[in-house]
Every structure is written in C-alpha cells, then in structure tokens.
Write a protein that holds these residues in place. Structure first.
Motif, PDB file in Angstrom:
ATOM      1  N   ILE A  84      28.406  52.288  26.911  1.00  0.00           N
ATOM      2  CA  ILE A  84      28.814  50.966  26.426  1.00  0.00           C
ATOM      3  C   ILE A  84      27.611  50.387  25.690  1.00  0.00           C
ATOM      4  CG2 ILE A  84      29.333  48.611  27.154  1.00  0.00           C
ATOM      5  CD1 ILE A  84      31.029  49.839  29.392  1.00  0.00           C
ATOM      6  N   PRO A  96      26.298  46.933  24.496  1.00  0.00           N
ATOM      7  CA  PRO A  96      26.586  45.517  24.586  1.00  0.00           C
ATOM      8  C   PRO A  96      26.291  44.798  23.258  1.00  0.00           C
ATOM      9  CG  PRO A  96      24.613  46.071  25.860  1.00  0.00           C
ATOM     10  CD  PRO A  96      25.107  47.343  25.264  1.00  0.00           C
ATOM     11  N   TYR A  97      27.098  43.818  22.948  1.00  0.00           N
ATOM     12  CA  TYR A  97      26.940  43.066  21.692  1.00  0.00           C
ATOM     13  C   TYR A  97      26.923  41.567  21.933  1.00  0.00           C
ATOM     14  CZ  TYR A  97      27.219  46.628  18.072  1.00  0.00           C
ATOM     15  OH  TYR A  97      26.925  47.661  17.228  1.00  0.00           O
ATOM     16  N   TRP A 149      35.808  48.924  19.818  1.00  0.00           N
ATOM     17  CA  TRP A 149      35.257  47.581  20.052  1.00  0.00           C
ATOM     18  C   TRP A 149      36.294  46.798  20.838  1.00  0.00           C
ATOM     19  CZ3 TRP A 149      36.183  42.800  16.744  1.00  0.00           C
ATOM     20  CH2 TRP A 149      35.397  41.724  17.183  1.00  0.00           C
ATOM     21  N   ASP A 150      35.859  46.125  21.872  1.00  0.00           N
ATOM     22  CA  ASP A 150      36.835  45.441  22.741  1.00  0.00           C
ATOM     23  C   ASP A 150      37.252  44.061  22.224  1.00  0.00           C
ATOM     24  OD1 ASP A 150      34.647  43.851  23.292  1.00  0.00           O
ATOM     25  OD2 ASP A 150      34.854  43.966  25.472  1.00  0.00           O
ATOM     26  N   ASN A 162      32.377  41.504  23.629  1.00  0.00           N
ATOM     27  CA  ASN A 162      30.960  41.826  23.739  1.00  0.00           C
ATOM     28  C   ASN A 162      30.612  43.259  24.074  1.00  0.00           C
ATOM     29  OD1 ASN A 162      30.260  39.148  23.173  1.00  0.00           O
ATOM     30  ND2 ASN A 162      30.864  38.599  25.258  1.00  0.00           N
ATOM     31  N   SER A 163      31.549  44.188  23.895  1.00  0.00           N
ATOM     32  CA  SER A 163      31.111  45.556  24.154  1.00  0.00           C
ATOM     33  C   SER A 163      31.851  46.593  23.327  1.00  0.00           C
ATOM     34  CB  SER A 163      31.161  45.870  25.651  1.00  0.00           C
ATOM     35  OG  SER A 163      32.460  46.088  26.054  1.00  0.00           O
ATOM     36  N   ASN A 164      31.092  47.585  22.951  1.00  0.00           N
ATOM     37  CA  ASN A 164      31.638  48.749  22.253  1.00  0.00           C
ATOM     38  C   ASN A 164      31.514  49.930  23.187  1.00  0.00           C
ATOM     39  OD1 ASN A 164      31.156  46.813  20.227  1.00  0.00           O
ATOM     40  ND2 ASN A 164      31.243  48.432  18.685  1.00  0.00           N
ATOM     41  N   ARG A 165      32.621  50.633  23.319  1.00  0.00           N
ATOM     42  CA  ARG A 165      32.605  51.787  24.202  1.00  0.00           C
ATOM     43  C   ARG A 165      32.753  53.051  23.365  1.00  0.00           C
ATOM     44  NH1 ARG A 165      33.579  53.130  29.574  1.00  0.00           N
ATOM     45  NH2 ARG A 165      33.922  51.002  30.238  1.00  0.00           N
ATOM     46  N   GLU A 198      23.563  44.063  18.233  1.00  0.00           N
ATOM     47  CA  GLU A 198      23.425  44.903  19.426  1.00  0.00           C
ATOM     48  C   GLU A 198      22.517  44.187  20.417  1.00  0.00           C
ATOM     49  OE1 GLU A 198      22.106  48.880  18.528  1.00  0.00           O
ATOM     50  OE2 GLU A 198      23.575  49.099  16.923  1.00  0.00           O
TER      51      GLU A 198
END
Ligand SMILES: Cc1cc2nc3c(=O)[nH]c(=O)nc-3n(C[C@H](O)[C@H](O)[C@H](O)COP(=O)(O)OP(=O)(O)OC[C@H]3O[C@@H](n4cnc5c(N)ncnc54)[C@H](O)[C@@H]3O)c2cc1C
Ligand SMILES: *[C@@H]1O[C@H](CO)[C@@H](O)[C@H](O)[C@H]1NC(C)=O
Ligand SMILES: *[C@@H]1O[C@H](CO)[C@@H](O)[C@H](O)[C@H]1NC(C)=O
Ligand SMILES: *[C@@H]1O[C@H](CO)[C@@H](O)[C@H](O)[C@H]1NC(C)=O
Ligand SMILES: *[C@@H]1O[C@H](CO)[C@@H](O)[C@H](O)[C@H]1NC(C)=O
Ligand SMILES: *[C@@H]1O[C@H](CO)[C@@H](O)[C@H](O)[C@H]1NC(C)=O
Length: 630
Positions: free
Chosen positions: A347, A349-350, A457-458, A461-464, A526
């Motif tokens: 993950i 985090p953004y 991208w969710d 705040n997170s990209n998996r 990021e």
C-alpha cells in the motif's frame, strides 16, 4: 506416529455443543458421532469454495453420500459478511497463521490471510470476481495441466455463474462492457457489477489510460490486461455477498446425503496400503481424535497452506521430511508443500490535497454521510454500500512493457540468473525442474501482454498494488505432528532480486499514473515512507523491503498439477500420484499463480472436477428441467 498431548487430552464434546451453531435452513449439520458411524462415499476435507462446490455437485445424486469436514464455524449472516459496505468480517480468519521470518523483508514475520468458516475465503474475501487470461491457462497446459486451457474451462466458468448485466447507460458511463456469450446466467454464484462509483474514479481511469494502458472492456472474456471496472461476486438484486455456503450448501434443499461437520479439523487421511479408507479428525478447539470411513475418495480442499499440511501428516510428501517426524511414507512426493507462492502486495499512502468529495474515506470520517448512504443502500440498493468498503473500483493490470521502459533489461537479467539460486536450500531436483519450466514461461509472459502488476487507487488515501507473477518460490512444511499447530509457512517473498526490480518498476508506474493531468489536479503526494522526491532505485528498494506484504490471500500451487518428474503432485484429474482415492481440489493444484484473484477459477475448477468424478463413478446430475437425471 506421535501426537501432541494438547489434542490427545480428551475433551468431552457434547452433541449440544456442535448443534448450537446456527443450522442452515436446508442443511444436514451432523454431529461428530454421526460422522463417525457413517461410511461415506466421499469425504471433503475443508468446506471452502472448492470443497462446497464439489460436495454440492456430487450430492446431486441421491445415492451418493458426502461429508464435508470444515475447521471453522458457520457464520451468522453478519452484516460484515453480507453487506459490501460493512466489510470486513473479522472473526472468520485463521489467526494467527504466521510466516517464518522473511529474509528479504527485514526479517519480519507476517500473518497469512485465509478464511476459517463454512464457505472459506468466499465469506471473508473482497468479492473481486475475475477470470485469468487465455495465455496463462495455455501455460498451465504446457506445464502438464492437460485439459485446463481456456476453452476447456469456459463451460465451467459459465456453469458456475449467474451474471446479471448492468444497466446499459451506467456501464457506458463507468467504462465497462460485457460480452454476453462468455457469461453464465443460471449458475449458483451471483455475479454483477456495482451500480455506483465515486466521482474520483473517473479521474484515475482517465489517468491510467493516458499513462499508456487501454480500457479492457469485459475482463472475463480471456484477456484482462489494461484498465477495468471491477466485477464482483454480489447478488444483483439484493446487493449482498454471494458466498459458497449460500450458493453451494443451502441450495441443497432436503439432501440427507450431504453432511457437514463444522468446527472440526482433518488431521490425516487413513490408508490401507495405498488406498484411502478414511480420515482422522478432531475438534478444531482441541479434543479427542475421531475417524470417519470413506468408500470412494477423500477430496482435500483445505486451502494451499493446510492441504500440504494434511498430505504430509498423512504420509504423502517429501520422504526426508516425513522421516524426520516418524511418519510412515505412503507416497514420496517431493512437490507436496513446494512451489508455494502468492501475490505480494503493498500500500502506498497518499495525501490528496484537493480531492473530490465524497470519496471512500468520507464513509469513515463523516458519520452523517455514512448513515445517509447506509439508508440509501437499505432503501434502493445503491450508493457506496454496494462496494466492498475500502476497495478501489478500477484496476490497472499492466504488462511489464507498459510498466517500465527497462523491461527488456529486466528479462535479460532474469535469464542470466541461475534458476536454482533463490529456491529453498534443499529443493528436490524434480521440483527444480518444474521451477525451471515455470520460470521459462514466466519470462515469456514478462515479454508479452500478460500483466505483471495490478495497480489501484481507493479514491482517498491509499494505492494498493499486487505483484502478479513473482519468481520467488517458498514452501509449506509441517513442524510438528500436531495437526492443530501451524506448519512452517515460508513464502520467501522477494528473495529473487528480479521480483524487487518488478516492484520498483510498478511503484514508478503507479507514480506515473498519479502524475497524469487528471490525477495531478487533485494534488496527490506520496506519504511516508514514500515521497515523490524519492527517485533513487536503491532507496526505493530499501523502503519497499519495509512495506511489502507477502500475501494478497492468493496462496496457491503447493500440490501442483504437473508431471511427477517436474515435482508435480496431482494429475490432470486432480488425483494425487502413487495413491488411490485422493484428490486435491483447491488452489493447491494450480501449477502457477494466475493474474486474476482465485475465486472465479476456484468455482469453475470445482465444477470441472465434479464432472470428472461423476463421469468416473457414473453419478447422476440434477437437471435444469427438474428431472432427477440427465
Ligand atoms: C481476506 C481475503 C480477501 C480475499 N479477496 C479476494 C477477492 O477479492 N477475490 C478473489 O477472487 N479472491 C479473494 N481471496 C482469495 C479467495 O477467497 C481464495 O483464493 C479461495 O477462497 C480459495 O478457495 P479454496 O477452496 O482453495 O480454499 P478456501 O476457500 O480457503 O477453503 C479452505 C477451507 O478449508 C478449511 N480448512 C483448513 N484446514 C482444515 C482442516 N485441517 N480440516 C478441515 N478444514 C480445514 C478452512 O477453514 C477453509 O474454510 C481473498 C481471501 C481472503 C482471505
Ligand atoms: C440471476 O440473477 C437475477 C438477478 O438477481 C435473478 O433474477 C435470477 O433469479 C438469478 N438466477 C439464478 C439462477 O440464480
Ligand atoms: C471512462 O473513460 C474515459 C476515457 O478514458 C474517461 O474520460 C472517463 O472519466 C471514464 N469514466 C469513469 C467512470 O472512469
Ligand atoms: C501497452 O502499450 C502498448 C504500446 O503503447 C499498447 O499498444 C498496448 O495496448 C498496451 N497494453 C495494455 C494492456 O494496455
Ligand atoms: C458530512 O456529510 C454530510 C451529508 O452528506 C454533509 O452535508 C456534510 O457537509 C459533510 N461534512 C463534512 C465536514 O464534510
Ligand atoms: C518449530 O518447532 C520447534 C521445535 O518444536 C519450535 O521450537 C519452533 O518454535 C517451531 N517453529 C514455529 C515457527 O512454530
């Protein structure tokens, strides 16, 4: 063989203790005593996706008796199980299921996610429902899984599903289409597309396309490379999870020949010489060992971690390991527990400084919005509650060429490496041969259109990211003869340095997507330990070693369908070599991990092997026209 006092200590198990569990409407939950007193035609070890699919189909013939023994309980129709927006159903996991320290991941240990409940992974999973590509199944066949290519599996993908088409205008707006001819419409597994998306989804889709990836259309038509809107295993009408207990167990109206024993763990298969004649099992909570007799076959379906454990405890596995624990060797098969792999994930985090509201985080952060949307779901079955909470709605499946301009260099470096170098120290020569064959095909996949990275991208705040085709291989080996103790789980994640190169490339690809104009306007940055300013690959590798997770819960391949001289364990009919009356029917049979999450393929392979077994024993099937034979 020796057993540990923990479970030999006889715990009086009253019948009441088992039956107080919620009994399904149409089911026959049996007591341990009934199971012990009945001689079954088939005993299924593990009541997850594969186990229940096969048990359901075999018990269509009323003259056949089937017992499913499942380690976990029956769920209670919790909202966290049924309502996508209430995800995650915490109590129904194996906890803890720890790996050994991972040398390439700073020596950390990790928990392996896996369902422990009637329905297995289907009760707890994120409901993503996709099929693999034709190319990957072709490679399975090349490895020896004859009859498992796309054309052979398609009828079973169809048989398993009831796909309901979306509203056409919605599909157009959300960027997906479907090809009716590749879908099934009267199978038990309810499949559909969500009927809602967050606005930010559009920005990401467009950004992924402008980064050089094409929209997929229907990912279930045999080529899922590109950008897609996710289809889910959710009932179109009720917008609730369609899991294996509902679609392959409760459907079995009045089937006195279909027995289920929840809360019990199979400890081993009992053999008369080479022929399986029963299983030994005990309460998962601990207690006395019991046995049940089997007349035809034991079907092992305990998942890719526990299936090799059961086989090894039964005397099927590498002789050296069995000798170490004083287990009499029934079949010396070095591949049992080898070839273990999964899809590592991270993950990123953004901070999104100028994000579009609402987004998936709004549900968690704004109680008013959350309540409003829950009411909307209850009233009209739409809104964010139709989506698995926290899950992105789009996926980018990126081939290596589309992920990095250095793709050819990476493949060339991989070709120069000695294939045996990063395998577990005592890898058997046949297993090494099988790995060499896999590696050759995998490198070809890297050069072609087969995706290597799944990026998402969710909307908050997170990209998996999932790393779809690792070269590293690990192992599952018993560490005790106590069946209730966790085996040594060693995924060897990222041990092959090429895997690290792929992860770095995917991380940079994710960054590229996030910096396309349509995402850039939202102000994505990021967050720690990442940061857009970090461009040095050595520094990225250092960070990644601290954040990579070994698993996406897609464990597989520990009893591979390959020839014996390639370290294989089962033949194309899923029969375990060198014994009679045992098949492995869960994701352990996969020779190599597939791009797509396993659910769709696991239902389909269950349907396929059920037909193989029915044909072999001349069993009857239920017919669509209501006749009892067809
Ligand atoms: C948290 C999570 C999220 C996931 N998300 C997705 C997703 O979105 N999409 C997707 O396609 N896949 C997903 N998966 C993976 C998918 O659910 C599994 O790959 C699938 O369930 C595998 O099916 P199976 O039949 O091989 O094993 P399982 O469904 O895992 O069934 C194995 C069963 O055997 C039981 N068992 C184990 N040992 C014993 C024993 N000794 N005796 C008796 N019973 C035993 C277990 O309790 C379990 O119920 C996810 C999985 C998890 C855990
Ligand atoms: C398929 O799904 C549709 C929509 O929910 C439903 O009307 C139909 O009854 C389902 N068919 C089967 C066989 O489950
Ligand atoms: C669909 O794709 C087009 C073109 O890439 C894009 O402009 C649009 O925003 C996308 N819509 C969604 C919902 O992703
Ligand atoms: C990868 O890039 C090539 C060249 O730009 C393009 O033609 C192809 O469609 C892309 N593949 C995917 C899966 O997006
Ligand atoms: C929370 O959600 C409500 C209802 O959608 C909305 O009116 C309100 O502005 C939101 N509050 C914040 C702080 O965003
Ligand atoms: C494996 O077994 C040994 C000996 O019983 C024990 O010391 C060790 O902790 C076990 N390892 C794991 C990971 O359970």
């Amino acid at each position: 063989m020796k057993f540990h006092p923990v479970f030999l200590a006889a715990v009086a198990l009253t019948e009441a203790a088992t039956t107080q569990r919620r009994t399904p409407k149409f089911a026959t939950v049996v007591t341990p005593r009934t199971a012990q007193d009945t001689a079954y035609d088939f005993i299924v070890a593990g009541g997850g996706i594969s186990g229940l699919t096969v048990a359901d189909r075999l018990s269509e013939d009323p003259s056949v008796s089937v017992l499913v023994i499942e380690a976990g309980p029956i769920d209670n129709n919790e909202e966290s199980v049924l309502i996508p927006g209430k995800y995650f159903p915490v109590p129904y996991l194996w906890l803890p299921l720890l790996t050994v320290p991972q040398t390439a991941l700073n020596g950390k240990i990790f928990n392996m996610p896996a369902g422990k409940v009637v329905g297995g992974g289907s009760v707890v999973n994120a409901m993503v429902f996709v099929r693999p590509g034709k190319d990957e199944l072709k490679d399975w066949e090349t490895l020896g899984a004859t009859g498992w290519d796309w054309n052979s599996l398609l009828p079973y993908y169809k048989k398993s599903e009831n796909f309901t088409a979306p509203n056409a205008a919605f599909a157009k707006a959300a960027n997906f289409s479907y090809i009716d001819a590749v879908h099934g419409h009267d199978g038990p597994v309810q499949a559909s597309y969500p009927n809602f998306y967050f606005e930010g989804t559009k920005n990401w889709f467009e950004a992924a396309v402008s980064s050089g990836l094409r929209p997929v259309g229907d990912p279930n038509a045999g080529n899922g490379a590109g950008v897609m809107f996710i289809s889910t295993v959710v009932d179109f009408t009720s917008r609730t999870r369609s899991h294996a207990r509902l679609n392959h167990y409760e459907v079995a109206k009045t089937r006195p020949n279909y027995h289920l024993l929840p809360g019990h763990s199979v400890s081993r298969i009992i053999f008369d010489r080479k022929k399986a004649v029963g299983v030994e099992y005990l309460p998962t909570a601990g207690g006395a060992l019991l046995t049940a007799k089997v007349k035809k076959e034991v079907l092992v379906a305990a998942g890719a971690i526990h299936t090799p454990q059961i086989l090894q405890l039964s005397g099927i596995g590498p002789k050296k390991l069995l000798d170490k624990f004083g287990i009499p060797v029934v079949a010396d098969l070095p591949g049992v527990g080898a070839n273990f792999h999964d899809q590592p994930s991270i993950i990123i985090p953004y901070r999104i400084t100028n994000n579009i509201q609402p987004n998936t985080a709004t549900l968690n952060e704004n109680a008013t919005y959350d309540a409003e949307q829950r009411a909307r779901y209850d009233q009209s079955k739409t809104g964010p509650y139709v989506i698995t909470r926290g899950l992105s709605q789009n996926l980018a499946l990126s081939p290596l060429r589309n992920t990095t301009s250095k793709w050819a260099e990476i493949v060339a470096a991989a070709r120069r490496n000695d294939p045996s170098k990063y395998l577990p120290a005592d890898t058997h020569p046949t297993v090494l041969e099988g790995y060499k064959a896999q590696r050759k095909l995998t490198l070809k996949q890297y050069e072609g259109e087969t995706p290597v990275a799944m990026i998402s991208w969710d909307t908050a705040n997170s990209n998996r990211m999932y790393f779809l085709r690792p070269l590293s291989r690990g192992s599952i080996t018993i560490n005790s003869t106590n069946p209730l103790l966790v085996p040594l789980i060693d995924p060897q994640t990222m041990v092959d340095p090429i895997d690290v190169d792929l992860i770095v490339a995917s991380t940079l690809k994710n960054r590229q997507i996030m910096m396309q104009p349509m995402m850039k306007v939202l102000g994505p940055e990021e967050a720690s330990p990442f940061g857009n300013h970090i461009t040095d690959e050595a520094e990225l590798k250092r960070i990644l070693a601290g954040v990579v997770e070994p698993s996406s819960a897609h464990q597989c391949c520990t009893a591979a369908m390959m020839p014996k001289n390639l370290g294989g364990v089962v033949d194309p009919d899923m029969k375990v070599y060198d014994v009679k009356g045992v098949r492995v029917i869960d994701t352990s049979y996969w020779p190599m991990v597939l791009t797509s999450a396993p659910t769709a393929t696991t239902y389909a392979s269950g349907e396929k092997v059920a037909d193989v077994i029915k044909k072999e024993y001349k069993l009857k099937s239920l017919c669509k026209n209501g006749k009892s034979s067809c």
